[in-house]
Design an enzyme around this catalytic site. Sequence first.
Site, PDB file in Angstrom:
ATOM      1  N   TYR A  37      31.870 -15.765  93.131  1.00  0.00           N
ATOM      2  CA  TYR A  37      30.618 -15.912  93.756  1.00  0.00           C
ATOM      3  C   TYR A  37      30.964 -15.342  95.177  1.00  0.00           C
ATOM      4  O   TYR A  37      31.454 -14.460  95.468  1.00  0.00           O
ATOM      5  CB  TYR A  37      30.092 -17.414  93.780  1.00  0.00           C
ATOM      6  CG  TYR A  37      28.836 -17.645  94.025  1.00  0.00           C
ATOM      7  CD1 TYR A  37      27.744 -16.977  93.326  1.00  0.00           C
ATOM      8  CD2 TYR A  37      28.368 -18.396  95.100  1.00  0.00           C
ATOM      9  CE1 TYR A  37      26.305 -17.162  93.536  1.00  0.00           C
ATOM     10  CE2 TYR A  37      27.215 -18.585  95.252  1.00  0.00           C
ATOM     11  CZ  TYR A  37      26.055 -17.840  94.658  1.00  0.00           C
ATOM     12  OH  TYR A  37      24.636 -18.352  94.737  1.00  0.00           O
ATOM     13  N   LYS A  92      20.181 -17.219  64.689  1.00  0.00           N
ATOM     14  CA  LYS A  92      20.378 -15.605  64.961  1.00  0.00           C
ATOM     15  C   LYS A  92      21.169 -15.422  65.864  1.00  0.00           C
ATOM     16  O   LYS A  92      22.102 -14.548  65.761  1.00  0.00           O
ATOM     17  CB  LYS A  92      19.134 -15.137  65.314  1.00  0.00           C
ATOM     18  CG  LYS A  92      18.873 -13.655  64.799  1.00  0.00           C
ATOM     19  CD  LYS A  92      18.945 -13.280  63.531  1.00  0.00           C
ATOM     20  CE  LYS A  92      18.878 -11.982  63.139  1.00  0.00           C
ATOM     21  NZ  LYS A  92      17.418 -11.471  62.612  1.00  0.00           N
TER      22      LYS A  92
END
Length: 396
Positions: A37, A92
């Site tokens: 970060y 999926k």
Amino acid sequence: MSSSSNLDPVFALHRGGKMAVAATVPLTSREDLSLAYTPGVARVCEAIATEPDLAAEYTWTGHTVAVVTDGTAVLGLGNIGPRAAMPVMEGKAVLFKQFGGVDAVPICLDTQDVDEIVAVVSALAPSFGGINLEDISAPRCFEVERRLDEALPIPVFHDDQHGTAIVVLAALRNAITLLDRKMDDLSVVVSGAGAAGVAVTRMLIAGGVDADRVVVADSRGIIHGGRSDLTPVKAELAATTNGAVRHGRVATGGIADALAGADVLIGVSGGQIPEEAVAGMAPEGIVFALANPTPEVHPDVASRYAALVATGRSDFPNQINNVLAFPGVFRGALDARATTVTDGMKVAAAEAIAGVVADALRADAIVPSPLDPRVAPAVAEAVADAARRDGVARGA
């Protein structure tokens, strides 16, 4: 919900969902934080701002797709809405990861308006390397896919159409090898003109079937240019298939008329086909009855008249299962950083699937098992190579 649901293994498996987000980098020290970060991340952001294609290398977009639905055509359940569709989209996404090493995020949209779907998915697209459209009803699905494919620089793939079509072509290639037939000699009947039926028809023609020798039938009978009730998509089918006059076949009528003397039946409609219609097919025929859970023709009935039979079910031989296609298709498209999915890439995927079992073909094994670990890598390599040949690859 009843207390018995707590004992149901299906509900037990789904509790809390089937997927989660996990970090791929350590975050255990101040140095880790500064790299992952601020301040380190700013350097990567600046690099991508200067050269946007770097996003595929330095973010998850190089291996992540969106699985997008509006909940209008979920499995065999119909228009059940976006919230009820989420378990299927999660499933999926898990299949993408398990079989193709592709990360996937389910996105269920609370709109059935084509303009809104296109606008929302277009706005979300920078977060992903590809878009897998799922369970969107026909004929809207055709326009959604077409518009997104034109608008976005990443692959857009409607699996209900193209995944099915790819595996059908793979199965048919191996079937005619066993029967010593040629693709361009086949007379083919496609029962169903929804998303899968249209895509299967186009895929078979791209794969070598003579368009004149393909007849497509919907719930009202054979599709032909004399009908006044055709949608634009069906009108296109009427203009490009059913050259019956030139081949002595019936141009109009019902499914029994279409099947008289036909070599191949591909059912993607869900409607039942009478046994006597199947009996009218040519000897040594091929029947793919793919509706789930009830095939258009029961395999036991089809086997009385056809030499080779396939279904969409896992409890019969020769299951035509989309999982043989979409994980490898997206893996290959992402690896090549393709901008679209071409017909050449789809045909290459079908050839790769067929090739996995080419050395061990049997009448009850014309396609690989969905669990065969060789499938996705073979498809990915073939699709990436085809993307480069077709000039749509941005990667090495």
